[in-house]
Write an enzyme that holds these catalytic residues in place. Structure first.
Site, PDB file in Angstrom:
ATOM      1  N   ARG A 276     -19.921   6.244  18.355  1.00  0.00           N
ATOM      2  CA  ARG A 276     -19.406   7.427  19.229  1.00  0.00           C
ATOM      3  C   ARG A 276     -18.601   6.722  20.371  1.00  0.00           C
ATOM      4  NH1 ARG A 276     -23.372  10.924  21.557  1.00  0.00           N
ATOM      5  NH2 ARG A 276     -23.333  10.115  23.481  1.00  0.00           N
ATOM      6  N   HIS A 280     -20.484  12.927  24.535  1.00  0.00           N
ATOM      7  CA  HIS A 280     -21.283  13.555  23.277  1.00  0.00           C
ATOM      8  C   HIS A 280     -20.272  14.762  23.173  1.00  0.00           C
ATOM      9  CE1 HIS A 280     -23.842  15.838  20.491  1.00  0.00           C
ATOM     10  NE2 HIS A 280     -23.741  16.962  21.689  1.00  0.00           N
ATOM     11  N   TYR A 289     -26.429   6.947  29.887  1.00  0.00           N
ATOM     12  CA  TYR A 289     -27.258   6.250  29.087  1.00  0.00           C
ATOM     13  C   TYR A 289     -27.006   5.585  27.916  1.00  0.00           C
ATOM     14  CZ  TYR A 289     -24.729   9.290  26.331  1.00  0.00           C
ATOM     15  OH  TYR A 289     -23.561  10.484  26.049  1.00  0.00           O
TER      16      TYR A 289
END
Length: 397
Positions: A276, A280, A289
């Site tokens: 990705r 998100h 992260y």
């Protein structure tokens, strides 16, 4: 009383007894195991076996998909969408899933799979209506053979199994393809769906897009399995591991899994290893992260760039083809932008339609209450407008 305390148990013998003599594995696990490395076609000699027509179609859909993702993300920033889970970087998974299915088959998407629905032929505005907050779904699932976009994690998987099992019982030549992210494999629905599908030998294909993170949780903190594809063996179905950024490889593996399901071979679990590239959703800060270096490493494995290399090597990446492809992508984006910028006319009573075939008593009561409130509000507006107009009329000579 425990098992070991049952009469005839081996508790007091020197070693534990083995299983009964007639015990045997129901399925040989060896053919079910995935390959040690993800299956690839691009950059290998086997890629020459992929037809030029399929290569060009996959590339065109990837370019359109990338532009679609960019435009939908921009609409979110402009307030035209409440949220958008981008599939940038994962376009090969989405496009291959759509193109591998026959018209009679069903697609069961997750919330990130709007591109798969668009590549299957769904109007892009209808694909985004749920994320806009205007409608339950935005399209007729039966007309398009696309189940409603699923925002709860993995709940679409048992639905896909149910439809596929029902189709097999009816003798319909239908396969269901259910898409889910790596995070969804930690949900109970995932395991229940795989178990039912394998026991019933339902004609369903499970496509796991392993994009590295379940929102902010890396895969290593979700499972200790060698791969997600290995989970298939425990349920008695084949597991396939494939490079999710290799569009022809994705199409090849999914086409074979769909063929196998259609011919009565039962379900298959396909793990597509992808990434990705964007956050998100627009509400997520991915820098908390993962590192920029990690993202850039994956950009070097971009599915569009991989396809361009193959097309160029085969003399298929002509200026005319590239121009036509980009023009089509820009047309899609412009049309989407224009129609999404128009404020829709919405009827609040639509909230009660398409929920149940026969409305429950609670829904009927709620609909009546809302209908009365809307009528009272409309009457209030009428009286207010009449009162505002009266002084103006009296003041005229």
């Amino acid at each position: 009383m425990t098992v070991l305390e049952q009469p005839g148990s081996s508790r007091h013998t020197s070693g534990l007894a083995g299983p009964p003599p007639d015990w045997r594995p129901r399925v040989d696990p060896a053919p079910l195991l995935p390959d040690a490395e993800p299956f690839r076609l691009l950059g290998t000699d086997a890629a020459r076996g992929v037809g030029s027509g399929l290569l060009k179609r996959l590339y065109a859909e990837l370019v359109r998909g990338r532009r679609y993702n960019a435009q939908a993300t921009a609409l979110t920033r402009q307030g035209r969408l409440a949220v958008y889970p981008s599939s940038t970087g994962q376009e090969a998974c989405q496009v291959a899933a759509a193109l591998a299915l026959e018209d009679r088959d069903w697609l069961f998407p997750s919330y990130r799979d709007t591109l798969a629905a668009v590549a299957r032929g769904l109007d892009p505005v209808q694909a985004l209506t749920l994320l806009r907050g205007d409608w339950h779904t935005g399209y007729d699932p039966h007309e398009h053979r696309i189940a409603p976009l699923c925002t709860p994690l993995a709940t679409q998987l048992p639905h896909a199994v149910g439809l596929a099992h029902a189709a097999r019982l009816k003798g319909d030549d239908v396969v269901a393809l259910a898409m889910v992210g790596d995070g969804g494999t930690s949900e109970g629905d995932f395991h229940e769906a795989l178990n039912f599908a394998a026991v019933w030998q339902a004609p369903v294909v499970f496509l796991v897009q392993n994009n590295g993170f379940a929102i902010s949780v890396p895969l290593a903190k979700q499972t200790a399995a060698p791969s997600l594809a290995h989970k298939a063996v425990g349920y008695g179905m084949p597991g396939r591991l494939v490079d999710g950024n290799d569009a022809p490889a994705m199409h090849d593996v999914l086409t074979e899994a769909i063929r196998r399901a259609r011919e009565g071979g039962g379900p298959t679990l396909v793990e597509a290893v992808t990434y990705r590239l964007e956050a998100h959703t627009n509400a997520d800060d991915a820098t908390r992260y993962r590192t920029d270096d990690e993202v850039e490493t994956w950009r070097a494995h971009d599915p569009i760039a991989l396809m361009e290399r193959e097309l160029a090597d085969r003399g298929l990446l002509t200026d005319a083809f590239v121009a036509t492809t980009r023009e089509s992508a820009e047309h899609l984006a412009a049309d989407l932008r224009e129609r999404m910028n128009a404020t829709p006319l919405l009827d609040p009573m639509d909230l009660f339609d398409h929920v149940f075939t026969r409305q429950t008593s609670q829904l009927r009561d709620q609909a009546a209450q809302l209908r009365a409130e809307l009528a009272a509000e409309a009457e209030g507006h009428t009286e207010h407008a009449a009162g505002a107009a009266a002084p103006a009329q009296e003041a005229r000579p």
